[in-house]
Design a protein around this motif. Structure first.
Motif, short mmCIF file in Angstrom:
data_model
loop_
_atom_site.label_atom_id
_atom_site.label_comp_id
_atom_site.label_asym_id
_atom_site.label_seq_id
_atom_site.Cartn_x
_atom_site.Cartn_y
_atom_site.Cartn_z
N PRO A 212 32.04 49.68 37.88
CA PRO A 212 30.86 50.09 38.85
C PRO A 212 31.85 50.88 39.85
N LYS A 238 27.93 51.97 31.80
CA LYS A 238 27.74 50.66 31.80
C LYS A 238 28.87 49.87 30.88
N ARG A 263 36.58 40.76 26.79
CA ARG A 263 35.16 41.21 26.20
C ARG A 263 35.85 42.05 24.93
N SER A 285 41.86 42.93 40.43
CA SER A 285 40.71 42.48 40.94
C SER A 285 40.28 40.91 40.87
N ARG A 307 47.88 44.62 38.51
CA ARG A 307 48.43 44.85 40.08
C ARG A 307 47.32 44.16 40.97
N SER A 419 34.44 36.23 40.30
CA SER A 419 33.51 35.83 39.13
C SER A 419 33.26 37.21 38.52
N GLY A 420 33.93 37.46 37.34
CA GLY A 420 34.09 38.82 36.66
C GLY A 420 34.55 39.97 37.27
N GLY A 421 35.42 39.72 38.41
CA GLY A 421 35.89 40.69 39.47
C GLY A 421 34.82 40.92 40.65
N TYR A 422 33.65 40.03 40.71
CA TYR A 422 32.99 40.15 41.93
C TYR A 422 33.20 38.98 42.87
N PHE A 452 33.76 35.11 32.39
CA PHE A 452 33.98 35.40 33.95
C PHE A 452 35.35 35.02 34.57
N LYS A 478 17.80 32.92 42.89
CA LYS A 478 17.75 34.38 42.07
C LYS A 478 16.76 34.88 42.80
N ASN A 483 22.42 38.80 41.74
CA ASN A 483 22.33 38.00 40.59
C ASN A 483 23.80 37.27 40.27
N LYS A 488 26.41 29.11 38.01
CA LYS A 488 25.82 28.89 36.77
C LYS A 488 25.23 27.57 36.47
#
Ligand code: MCA
Ligand code: AMP
Length: 520
Positions: A212, A238, A263, A285, A307, A419-422, A452, A478, A483, A488
């Motif tokens: 993103p 995406k 993935r 990240s 890194r 979580s997943g880089g966020y 994640f 939500k 999201n 979870k």
């Protein structure tokens, strides 16, 4: 005085032949370097033509942007720099309460959103005093481009000094309220120029861009890296593991968060032969598991370069690129570590009392350098809290540095789930949960997750007499929050474990739910 506008440095790196391809998208579009030059000039001219009152404090106008990923969205970023305005990227997952906070806090003069969100985003923006709201969609439509089409395709980049503000990146604190990290043209350019050398960018490099573009990794590290090297980007709207793997033979550099590597490893098409043309795989990240590092090496023959960085500092440390020992004999990329402090970046490890920790001992990571931000937007007290008296930024990450200089991150003193880089801040989500009818209190902890890396699990205590349902509470959340922030799982329990001081013992909750997502 030379113009220190970051755009000037990026533009200077465009190849001599402006008609070669700069960006190729996954839906078959080709943009030449000339296209990027002209389009950024037109959008910059549009921004400069707007009727925007001069701020008394002299801070340039902010451009807040919440749009789907597209080359035009990147053009908007570059045009904002070119016009000397300040770019404020916002995650597309943010909902109205989140957007209302950012717009209220940053007071942008211009807001750009997708046309499907225009009704509610414009309402928030106009209420907050923003006069100019444009739309931009990922199919090259929207009022921003319609208006820019009438502007000249020539523009002189606005004069900027290295300390002048270029971007504001919102990042949450332990209180749950986001703070805008102020990054200057000099912060961004010094980091990008150093990484160009450290990661050995070379003529002919081609970057697969699949992240993103509203956070540091995809917006700055990836885009600046390619542009400063005059390198073509293969642009993925995406992330789709199969499509990225299919592009590997045409590329040389890939950057991803660990989830992207996990993935891709799940795809049979990822082979040594498929990756043979690649020069460099970079991860960051979030912590890269040693299993992922090893599996990647075994499957592709490539050693991922890990890194470490932050929104406040851009890149801080990196495993070495070169195997020739050019940087102090630091030859190998070591899994489980984030490598060495980057050239010009000072990294030190301190105990709770501020004392320097000996090599190998764990403490808080503090950093300084030309890459480190100047402070949080209009929050001088918060800024003061996060810096030491001698000017080092307290990262909130906990780690150690060995005798050779390798830095390892072992945890965080900030209550943060990645979580997943966020980034997900438990305090923010707990705040929302606690407001829901029947909820007395709540606690959110991060637990390991095979996809994640880490995900949030909520534990909720009901008010006397209230009957709560975990699934219903998550549905309520939500409707209010981005999201990726939604835990979870949500468990309703009789009480939270507390220590003698009354503090919730999140470590016990973490232990309890540790194995929840273990692959069977
Ligand atoms: C999506 N979902 C997630 C996440 N992403 N849940 C937890 N964590 C996530 N990261 C959930 C959604 O809520 C949704 O759930 C379901 O997964 C599918 O959503 P979708 O958007 O289709 O997911 P996806 O396309 O598969 O996205 C996964 C992703 C994405 C590709 C890994 O999260 C991603 O691009 N992550 C990269 C983030 C990044 O760029 N970070 C850099 C930050 P439901 O269906 O229930 O609604 S910069 C930084 O950290 C520093 C400075 C640095 O060092 O770089
Ligand atoms: P952000 O707020 O998005 O800037 O996230 C920055 C945080 O991401 C850092 O403070 C670290 O906790 C984490 N981070 C970034 N890169 C790595 C890495 N390679 N390993 C572990 N954590 C990382």
């Amino acid at each position: 005085m030379p113009n220190q506008n970051l755009f000037v440095a990026l533009r200077d790196a465009f190849p001599a032949d402006l008609d070669t391809v700069a960006v190729e998208t996954d839906n078959g579009l080709h943009y030449s370097w000339r296209d990027l030059d002209r389009a950024t000039a037109m959008v910059a001219n549009l921004l400069q033509s707007l009727d925007i009152p001069r701020a008394a404090d002299g801070v340039p106008p902010r451009v807040a942007v919440q749009v789907e990923k597209s080359v035009e969205a990147m053009v908007l970023y570059l045009a904002t720099l070119r016009a000397g305005f300040v770019f404020l990227p916002l995650n597309t997952a943010y909902q109205s309460a989140e957007i209302e906070y950012f717009i209220g806090n940053a007071a942008p003069a211009v807001v750009v959103c997708s046309s499907k969100n225009f009704p509610w985003v414009s309402q928030i923006a106009f209420k907050a005093g923003t006069r100019h709201v444009f739309t931009l969609d990922d199919d090259r439509t929207g009022s921003l481009l319609e208006r820019a089409a009438h502007c000249s395709d020539r523009q002189t980049p606005v004069q900027r000094g290295e300390g002048d503000l270029a971007a504001i990146l919102y990042t949450s604190g332990t209180t749950g309220r986001s703070k805008g990290a102020m990054l200057s043209h000099g912060n961004l350019l010094s980091n990008a120029a150093m990484l160009k050398d450290y990661w050995g960018w070379q003529p002919g490099d081609v970057l697969i861009h699949a992240l993103p573009i509203f956070h540091v990794h995809g917006l700055f590290v990836a885009i600046h890296g390619a542009l400063l090297n005059g390198s073509k980007m293969l642009w993925h709207g995406k992330f789709d593991p199969r499509r990225v793997i299919a592009d590997l033979p045409r590329a040389t550099v890939f950057m991803g968060v660990p989830t992207l590597y996990v993935r891709m490893l799940g795809e049979a098409s990822l082979t040594r032969q498929q990756a043979a043309h690649m020069r460099l795989f970079i991860s960051g990240s979030a912590p890269l598991l040693i299993e992922t590092f090893n599996d990647w090496q075994a499957r592709t023959g490539h050693t991922i370069l890990e890194r470490y960085g932050m929104s406040e500092t851009i890149m801080l440390t990196s495993n070495p690129y070169r195997a020739d020992g050019r940087f102090d004999g630091q030859a190998e990329r070591r899994g489980g570590t984030v490598g060495f402090p980057l050239p010009g970046v000072e990294v030190r490890v301190r105990g709770d009392d501020g004392a320097a920790m000996p090599a190998g001992e764990i403490g808080g990571i503090q950093v300084a350098g030309p890459n480190v931000f100047s402070g949080y937007w209009r929050m001088p007290e918060k800024t003061a809290e996060e810096f030491t008296s001698d000017g080092f930024f307290k990262t909130g990450d906990v780690g150690k540095q060995d005798e050779r200089g390798y830095v390892t991150i072992v945890g965080r003193s900030k209550d943060l789930i990645i979580s997943g880089g966020y980034n997900v801040y438990p305090a923010e989500i707990e705040g929302y949960l606690n407001e829901l009818p029947g909820v007395a209190e709540s606690a959110i902890v991060g637990v390991p997750h095979p996809d994640f890396g880490e995900v949030g699990v909520a534990v909720v205590i009901a008010k006397p007499g209230a009957a709560l349902d975990g699934e219903r509470l998550l549905a309520e959340l939500k409707a209010r929050l981005a999201n990726f922030k939604i835990p979870k799982r949500c468990y309703v329990e009789p009480e939270l474990p507390r220590n003698t001081m009354g503090k919730v013992q999140k470590n016990l909750l973490r232990d309890r739910y540790q194995g929840l997502f273990k692959p069977s």
